[in-house]
Design a protein around this motif. Sequence first.
Motif, PDB file in Angstrom:
ATOM      1  N   GLU A  67       7.262  -5.797   5.644  1.00  0.00           N
ATOM      2  CA  GLU A  67       6.881  -5.193   4.367  1.00  0.00           C
ATOM      3  C   GLU A  67       8.076  -4.453   3.755  1.00  0.00           C
ATOM      4  OE1 GLU A  67       3.564  -2.574   4.784  1.00  0.00           O
ATOM      5  OE2 GLU A  67       3.539  -1.985   2.684  1.00  0.00           O
ATOM      6  N   TYR A  99       2.516  -7.170  -3.079  1.00  0.00           N
ATOM      7  CA  TYR A  99       3.381  -6.321  -3.911  1.00  0.00           C
ATOM      8  C   TYR A  99       3.649  -6.942  -5.281  1.00  0.00           C
ATOM      9  CZ  TYR A  99       3.765  -2.776  -0.447  1.00  0.00           C
ATOM     10  OH  TYR A  99       3.451  -1.742   0.390  1.00  0.00           O
TER      11      TYR A  99
ATOM     12  N   LYS B 218      -0.250  -2.022  -0.708  1.00  0.00           N
ATOM     13  CA  LYS B 218      -0.051  -1.615   0.703  1.00  0.00           C
ATOM     14  C   LYS B 218      -0.236  -2.848   1.561  1.00  0.00           C
ATOM     15  CE  LYS B 218      -4.421  -0.256  -0.542  1.00  0.00           C
ATOM     16  NZ  LYS B 218      -4.651   0.647  -1.661  1.00  0.00           N
ATOM     17  N   TYR B 219       0.277  -2.811   2.736  1.00  0.00           N
ATOM     18  CA  TYR B 219       0.039  -3.910   3.659  1.00  0.00           C
ATOM     19  C   TYR B 219      -0.042  -3.390   5.095  1.00  0.00           C
ATOM     20  CZ  TYR B 219      -0.212  -8.603   5.480  1.00  0.00           C
ATOM     21  OH  TYR B 219      -0.656  -9.726   6.109  1.00  0.00           O
ATOM     22  N   TYR B 220       1.058  -2.807   5.579  1.00  0.00           N
ATOM     23  CA  TYR B 220       1.064  -2.345   6.975  1.00  0.00           C
ATOM     24  C   TYR B 220       0.064  -1.208   7.186  1.00  0.00           C
ATOM     25  CZ  TYR B 220       2.866  -0.281  11.303  1.00  0.00           C
ATOM     26  OH  TYR B 220       2.988   0.242  12.566  1.00  0.00           O
ATOM     27  N   PHE B 221       0.098  -0.248   6.292  1.00  0.00           N
ATOM     28  CA  PHE B 221      -0.870   0.857   6.358  1.00  0.00           C
ATOM     29  C   PHE B 221      -2.050   0.479   5.472  1.00  0.00           C
ATOM     30  CE2 PHE B 221       3.253   3.159   6.922  1.00  0.00           C
ATOM     31  CZ  PHE B 221       3.018   3.696   8.174  1.00  0.00           C
TER      32      PHE B 221
END
Lengths: 364, 364
Positions: A67, A99, B218-221
């Motif tokens: 990310e 994103y 967001k992705y990881y969180f």
Amino acid sequence: MKEFLLLTPGPTSVPERVREATALPMIHHRTKDYQAILERVNANLSKAFFTRHPVMTFASSGTGAMEASVTNLLSQGDTVISYSAGKWGERYRDIARAYGLNVISREKTYGEAVTPAEVSEALKAAPAAKAVLVTLCETSTAVMHPVRSIAAVTRNSGALLLVDAISGLACDELRMDEWGVDAIVCGSQKGLMLPPGLSFVALNERAQAAIAASRLPKYYFNFAATLKVQAKNDTPFTPAVSLVRGLDEALAMLLEEGMENVWKRHREVAAWVRARVQEMGLALFAQAPSSGLTAIQMPAGIESGAVIKHMRDAHRVIMADGQGELKGRIVRFAHMGAACTMKDAKTGLSAFTDAMSKVGYAAV
Amino acid sequence: MKEFLLLTPGPTSVPERVREATALPMIHHRTKDYQAILERVNANLSKAFFTRHPVMTFASSGTGAMEASVTNLLSQGDTVISYSAGKWGERYRDIARAYGLNVISREKTYGEAVTPAEVSEALKAAPAAKAVLVTLCETSTAVMHPVRSIAAVTRNSGALLLVDAISGLACDELRMDEWGVDAIVCGSQKGLMLPPGLSFVALNERAQAAIAASRLPKYYFNFAATLKVQAKNDTPFTPAVSLVRGLDEALAMLLEEGMENVWKRHREVAAWVRARVQEMGLALFAQAPSSGLTAIQMPAGIESGAVIKHMRDAHRVIMADGQGELKGRIVRFAHMGAACTMKDAKTGLSAFTDAMSKVGYAAV
């Protein structure tokens, strides 16, 4: 809890020397003692990545660093070409989409490898593309994508080459500067022989120059801030001290052996496993496999889950099932990191052979 | 490397029992053995946070979880009221600004505490505010903000109360559900007695309901994805297995002692340290301090750096300097986590007294 032999493509087994380093009494990260560790770790990381550039270490899983490579090097609306032929390529694509990038998604059949010719074509068709996203070892299929020849295409283009080498680095050959790879993302729990919890990003000059143009919001994963303080052997936020001390030992072990020897060991163990599996009459799933794992196709009527369960219960050997659409269809026999030894491969093969026989497979 | 006594407000010293757990042979995170650990850890985290709601664990420093609380519960343009009276409140504010929120920043003099009356006023003046951001223990000044009475104001308003309890939790009293705190962010390397590398977020119903409305990327969180798989004792990404095993032990230690007893131990050690420091004629920086650390003002002409250096070199005791504008002006004597014992406090005080004398301070 009795011990298992972990022959999974991450987490891999952690050498005792590394585990002991992670269990040392805590030290503070703003001290000269820690700075000395960090200085050595940073220098050794660059050696392991075959780059003269800094390698940043984050406290996160590999996905966090994937990310970060998007949010720090690209902007909303940027065109990127994303290659996927398995779960991990899909993850890079999904992050870019999350994103708001303009993602040209090239989705190949599981088991196939990306070719440099198709990257060249894609770049001609999308000359404004800012980046190409590709995976070194597509762990879901065991395919190794030919990063060296892909970089030969991208390094003279306007597009950065971002490589997810989370499970490939320190298993498969990867020479960042010589090949002209712009950014490499890695994780701790694969070839680097550490527990999960650290991730890494290396950037060459081209990738570093892209940071200033990026307009995506970020805070915890901030390459500009990290590179600035890393030059002073510091980190912007509290580092995962115990894991970094393990990393110090793991890097020492890898460099003592020599990275070329580490790759060679992986190639040799992989070749041995594949020859034995094919002698059993079984087919490999990947035609151009990574040296880190072997994906074994299950014959009709045999579910990989039953094979894996028998290995675990009767032999205390842990291998991995397929992921996504491959669940139930392949057994992933990893020979990665510290478990990439002939001894562990033999134990694994013996458990696998017994399990196949128990589920009714008669080797040809 | 000889051992130091860490009396810093994070990382704190890690008990041997916890360190040993982090060094156990690696296990795979998609196994029943790991799921059993995670199930127990998750149940015990909820006890330590005094909530019936799930507490999410991430591989990151505390800052990552602070950022996650913004990106998962809020949207660009949302109005939030951010209180800062030190470096950590400023960080929460800066994260909210980095994501394009409309931040009403209430910046108080370092050393002061936020009052519930001013929160009430601020909410009246900005009735559309979606959240109030506040710190439990402002570690840069040793101030404890009155979260309980602030929550009494916010819990019946339209604004969520987001509390950075990174260094306060398991030191100072904090009862999430009873007080009506909507979100708590925490880190591993403070009161929880672990190495750095894990962070935590707990959400009540109101905060969980806010996830769906959040439009930030967001992705990881990702709270929605995390909560969904956490219900099945799983994690969306590879967890930091070794640190989670340490967490399992640390939580067992805290719950064996009892959280109320842990808070009481911190209050008692803090009171003892403060009485001795004041007997030396020195002033405390904070009027309403956290029980986790004591910020000691340096008299005119004495630089805290020299005091800290003497403690380190002559006594192998590590305390912390001030941060930001307080650098050189205060010594931060932490009594936090496993180092919050009368024995360690006495060793610390003895080192501190000697160092003050060496730099020319004559106790009154």
